[in-house]
Design an enzyme around this catalytic site. Sequence first.
Site, PDB file in Angstrom:
ATOM      1  N   GLU A 267       0.721  -1.132  -0.021  1.00 52.97           N
ATOM      2  CA  GLU A 267       0.035   0.053  -0.296  1.00 52.97           C
ATOM      3  C   GLU A 267       0.882   1.289  -0.075  1.00 52.97           C
ATOM      4  OE1 GLU A 267      -3.051   0.035  -0.775  1.00 52.97           O
ATOM      5  OE2 GLU A 267      -3.690  -1.863  -0.371  1.00 52.97           O
TER       6      GLU A 267
ATOM      7  N   TYR B 296      -6.348   6.614   3.932  1.00 54.68           N
ATOM      8  CA  TYR B 296      -6.579   5.620   2.684  1.00 54.68           C
ATOM      9  C   TYR B 296      -5.798   4.372   3.341  1.00 54.68           C
ATOM     10  CZ  TYR B 296      -5.391   2.593  -0.671  1.00 54.68           C
ATOM     11  OH  TYR B 296      -5.503   1.216  -1.504  1.00 54.68           O
TER      12      TYR B 296
ATOM     13  N   ASP C 144      -9.888   5.761  -2.494  1.00 51.91           N
ATOM     14  CA  ASP C 144      -8.888   6.176  -2.954  1.00 51.91           C
ATOM     15  C   ASP C 144      -9.157   6.994  -4.335  1.00 51.91           C
ATOM     16  OD1 ASP C 144      -9.584   4.205  -4.611  1.00 51.91           O
ATOM     17  OD2 ASP C 144      -7.620   3.665  -5.435  1.00 51.91           O
TER      18      ASP C 144
ATOM     19  N   CYS D 277     -18.424  -2.999 -18.097  1.00 52.36           N
ATOM     20  CA  CYS D 277     -18.621  -2.600 -16.807  1.00 52.36           C
ATOM     21  C   CYS D 277     -19.686  -3.559 -16.359  1.00 52.36           C
ATOM     22  CB  CYS D 277     -18.853  -0.977 -16.580  1.00 52.36           C
ATOM     23  SG  CYS D 277     -19.301  -0.579 -15.017  1.00 52.36           S
TER      24      CYS D 277
ATOM     25  N   CYS E 262     -25.552   2.449 -13.221  1.00 49.83           N
ATOM     26  CA  CYS E 262     -24.731   3.743 -13.347  1.00 49.83           C
ATOM     27  C   CYS E 262     -25.500   5.164 -13.654  1.00 49.83           C
ATOM     28  CB  CYS E 262     -23.493   3.581 -14.272  1.00 49.83           C
ATOM     29  SG  CYS E 262     -22.375   5.008 -14.190  1.00 49.83           S
TER      30      CYS E 262
END
Length: 295
Positions: free
Chosen positions: A35, A118, A136, A200, A206
Site C-alpha cells: 500500500e 486511505y 482512494d 462494466c 450507473c
Amino acid sequence: MPALADRLLPWFAANARDLPWRAPDVTGWGVLVSEIMLQQTPVVRVDPIWREWMARWPRPSDLAAAPTAEVLRAWGKLGYPRRALRLQAAAAAIAAEHGDVVPDDVDALLALPGIGTYTARAVAAFAYGRRCPVVDTNVRRVVARAVHGRAEAGDASARDLPDTEALLPSDEADAARTSAALMELGACVCVARGPRCADCPVSDLCAWQQAGRPAWDGPPKKGQRWAGTDRQVRGRLLDVLRGATGPVDAAALEAAWRTDPAQRARCLDSLIVDGLVEQLADGRFALPGESDAPS
DNA sequence: GAGGCGTGGAT
DNA sequence: TATCCAAGCCT
C-alpha cells in the site's frame, strides 16, 4: 445498496488481477508495504520492488534493522522516497510496540508514520478483512459516476467515506471484498481517461450512464509543472547518491544540476532536513547511515 | 487547505 | 512536445 455489491463481487471473483500482494499467505506487513509503495505509483513499477523487499525484509523488524542507505537504494526509482523513510520508521514502531505484527485496527495504523486515511483502511480491509470503507482516487471516481452521475470526483470531501460505506454489504468479509472490487473497477474499467463502460458490470445501474455521460462541469484540475522544479533537482541529487557506492564529494552533486547553483544548494539542504541525505564531517555527502562503521 | 513531494508511461 | 495520470501523506 447490495445492488452494486451483488454485481461487483462476482465480477471481481472472475476478473481480479493476480497481484502478488493479494496471495492468501501474504501477511499484514506485506499488504502494508504494497500500500505504501502503491501511493501515487503504478502497479507495474511496484511489482518487482515489492517482491524484492518481501524476500529481503520479510518482517517489520528486518526492515527496521536495515541501513537506511540500503532501504533508499532498494526503493530505487519508485518516487517520493520519503515514503521509504516513513515506512522504515513505521516498521520500527511496529517491531517495538506491536510485537512485530502490523496492527489490525484503523486508529493504531493511523498513528504510524506515512499511514493516512486511505492506507490505514486499506490495510484493515485487505489484510484483516475488516468492514471499513476504503476511499482512494479510484473509488472516488467510481462513486462520483455510479452514484452521483458526475464524470469526475472533484476534490475530496467529508462525504466520501459515508458515500462509500453505503455501498458495502453488512457481511464483514463481503464488505472487504467489495472495497477491493470498487478499487479494481476504478483501476481497470472505470478509468479516468476512456472508461470502458461496455465491460462494466454495473453500467446499467450507473447514474452517469443514465444521465447520458455528461461532461465534467466542475473546476479543472491544477496541472503541476515538473521541469525546473525543486522536485526535479532533488530527484537528480538523490539519484547520484543512490548510484554511488558510498559518500560523494560536492563536485559530484554540482554536476547533477548546473542550471541554478542556488537552487541546487537549497534542494540539498531540504534533502538533509528531510533525513534523505547526510553531510559528513569531511564535507562529503551520503545517504543516511552510509558512513557508519560496519560492525 | 492548498501546495509540495518523484517518476515514467500513455495520449 | 506537453499534459495527464498513477492504491496519498504531511505541513
